[in-house]
Design an enzyme around this catalytic site. Structure first.
Site, mmCIF file in Angstrom:
data_model
loop_
_atom_site.group_PDB
_atom_site.id
_atom_site.type_symbol
_atom_site.label_atom_id
_atom_site.label_comp_id
_atom_site.label_asym_id
_atom_site.label_seq_id
_atom_site.Cartn_x
_atom_site.Cartn_y
_atom_site.Cartn_z
ATOM 1 N N THR A 1 46.776 39.348 41.660
ATOM 2 C CA THR A 1 45.436 38.825 41.408
ATOM 3 C C THR A 1 44.667 38.609 42.716
ATOM 4 O O THR A 1 45.249 38.600 43.807
ATOM 5 C CB THR A 1 45.510 37.487 40.663
ATOM 6 O OG1 THR A 1 46.183 36.525 41.509
ATOM 7 C CG2 THR A 1 46.262 37.624 39.343
ATOM 8 N N GLU B 1 48.531 44.256 39.828
ATOM 9 C CA GLU B 1 49.212 44.421 41.115
ATOM 10 C C GLU B 1 48.850 43.324 42.114
ATOM 11 O O GLU B 1 48.681 43.570 43.309
ATOM 12 C CB GLU B 1 48.969 45.820 41.687
ATOM 13 C CG GLU B 1 49.507 46.892 40.751
ATOM 14 C CD GLU B 1 49.574 48.275 41.356
ATOM 15 O OE1 GLU B 1 49.779 48.392 42.568
ATOM 16 O OE2 GLU B 1 49.413 49.232 40.598
ATOM 17 N N SER C 1 52.443 36.429 38.694
ATOM 18 C CA SER C 1 52.236 36.331 40.141
ATOM 19 C C SER C 1 53.491 35.828 40.850
ATOM 20 O O SER C 1 53.778 36.221 41.978
ATOM 21 C CB SER C 1 51.050 35.400 40.435
ATOM 22 O OG SER C 1 49.853 35.941 39.933
#
Length: 383
Positions: A363, A361, A132
Site C-alpha cells: 500500500t 504489492e 501488509s
C-alpha cells in the site's frame, strides 16, 4: 542519473504499443463488463513474448532488461489495466520468483511453460489476516519425509483460478526466518480454488482465494532453503512495484488522453471547455505529474539493470505513480462531468482500475514507511 532508450528498447515499446492498440484496447470495455478472464488473449500475449518478459532466452523467454519490461507494461495498461495486471503479476511475482531464486532444475521445468503461456503463474502470499504484515502468514508447510504438506488459505491471488503454476509462501518455522517458498502445480491434490472475487475495477483480471488442504509437494519444489521465503518475497515485491508504477502511469495517460479529447469537443458557454483556465490547469497538472511519475519509474527500472540498489527508488516510483495516476483519472472524470460517471465513456473504468495501484504489492502507507526508513538511514549519501 542520465539515460536514454536504446534502439532495442524503442522497438519493444513500438511493438507492444501497436499490439495493445489493435488487439487489446478495442475489447477492454467488453472484458470489463463481462468481468471474466479473457482466456482467448493468452496465446496472443505469449506469441509476442509478453508472458516471458523476464525469462532468459535459454528457457524460451524474451530475456528483456527491466526498462524494456517496464515500457511494455505501461503500454498494455494504457490499453487495458486488467491485462496489464495479468502480465505484470505473472512476470514479476510467480515467474520473477523462480527466475531470481529457483534452482536450475526448477527453472528448466517451469519457466518454458510459463513463457509459452502453457501455464499462467500466480503468487500466493496474502492471507485473510496477513496483508501488509507479510510475516504474519499462517499457512503451514509441514515436512514429512521427502514431502511438504501445505495447509492454509491465501486470498486476493491474481490468476488464482486460472493459473497452472503457483509460488506459495508458507510457514516452516517461527517468525520471519520461518517462512519458505514452494512451487505448487494446479493439479496437486489438496489445492482448491475458493471464492472468486467480484472487484471494483480490473474486472477482467482473475482474483481468487486459493485453499490448501494437506496439499503435498516434493521437497525439490521448495525454492531455496528453509527460511529463505520472507527474504525472497521482499526482493520479488521490490521489483514488482516497478511494474505497478508503470501500470499506474499507463492508466493515467489513457485518462489524460480521454480528458484532452473530450475537452476539445465539449462546448459550454459558446466555446470548447478546453478554453477555460480551470480545465487547462487540471490538464496541465495531470501532464506534469504523469511525466514526473514516469521518470521515477524508469529510474527504478534502470537501477535494476545497472545492478545498483533500487529498493527506495522502487517504492518512490510506485507511491508517486499510483497517487499521480489516481489524481489524473479523478480530474479526467471531473472534466467529463456527468458523462464521466456512466459507462459510455472509458474514464469511469480508468477511475475504478487505477485504485488497485495504491493497494497492490504494498500500500501507499507501506511505501511511505520504506522511503522514510531509507531517508532517515541514508539521506545525503547517494544523490
Amino acid at each position: 542519473m542520465r539515460f536514454e532508450l536504446t534502439e532495442s528498447q524503442r522497438l519493444v515499446y513500438q511493438a507492444v504499443a501497436e499490439f495493445a492498440a489493435q488487439r487489446l484496447r478495442p475489447h477492454a470495455a467488453r472484458w470489463d463488463r463481462e468481468g471474466a478472464f479473457p482466456h482467448e488473449v493468452v496465446p496472443q500475449l505469449a506469441e509476442l513474448g509478453l508472458l516471458g518478459l523476464v525469462v532468459p532466452e535459454r528457457y524460451g523467454g524474451s530475456g528483456l532488461d527491466m526498462v524494456s519490461a517496464t515500457l511494455a507494461i505501461e503500454r498494455i495498461a494504457w490499453a487495458d489495466g486488467a491485462l496489464a495486471l495479468t502480465v505484470a503479476s505473472h512476470n514479476a511475482l510467480c515467474v520473477g520468483h523462480i527466475v531470481l531464486f529457483g534452482s536450475p532444475e526448477q527453472k528448466e521445468r517451469y519457466l518454458p511453460r510459463l513463457a509459452r503461456g502453457e501455464a499462467l503463474g500466480a503468487w500466493c502470499l496474502t492471507e485473510p489476516h496477513a496483508g501488509s504484515d507479510a510475516a504474519a502468514i499462517q499457512t503451514r508447510a509441514e515436512r514429512r519425509g521427502d514431502r511438504y504438506v501445505l495447509t492454509g488459505t491465501k486470498v486476493f491471488v491474481t490468476q488464482g483460478s486460472v493459473a497452472g503454476v503457483y509460488v506459495v509462501l508458507a510457514r516452516t518455522g517461527e517468525g520471519r526466518e520461518g517462512i519458505s517458498a514452494f512451487v505448487v502445480e494446479r493439479d496437486t491434490p489438496g489445492l482448491r480454488v475458493g471464492k472468486k472475487e467480484d472487484k471494483l475495477g480490473l474486472r477482467a483480471s482473475d482474483t481468487a482465494e486459493v485453499v490448501f488442504e494437506e496439499a503435498e509437494v516434493p521437497v525439490e519444489n521448495r525454492i531455496g532453503e528453509e527460511g529463505d521465503g520472507y527474504r525472497q518475497a521482499m526482493r520479488v515485491l521490490e521489483r514488482g512495484r516497478i511494474g505497478i508504477g508503470a501500470m499506474a502511469v499507463g492508466i493515467g495517460r489513457a485518462a489524460l488522453e480521454a480528458a484532452l479529447e473530450y475537452a476539445k469537443q465539449r462546448v459550454a458557454f459558446g466555446q470548447p471547455i478546453a478554453q477555460f483556465q480551470a480545465i487547462q490547469w487540471m490538464l496541465a497538472d495531470s501532464a506534469v505529474e504523469l511525466d514526473a511519475a514516469w521518470l521515477l519509474v524508469l529510474r527504478a527500472a534502470w537501477l535494476v539493470d545497472q545492478g545498483q540498489p533500487f529498493r527506495k527508488e522502487a517504492s518512490m516510483a510506485k507511491l508517486y505513480a499510483s497517487e499521480a495516476a489516481h489524481r489524473a483519472t479523478d480530474r479526467a472524470l471531473q472534466i467529463h462531468g456527468g458523462y464521466g460517471y456512466i459507462r459510455d465513456y472509458p474514464v469511469e473504468r480508468y477511475y475504478r482500475d487505477v485504485k488497485l495501484t495504491e493497494i497492490g504489492e504494498g500500500t501507499s502507507e507501506i511505501q511511505r514507511w520504506i522511503v522514510a526508513k531509507s531517508v532517515l538511514d541514508t539521506y545525503g549519501e547517494r544523490l
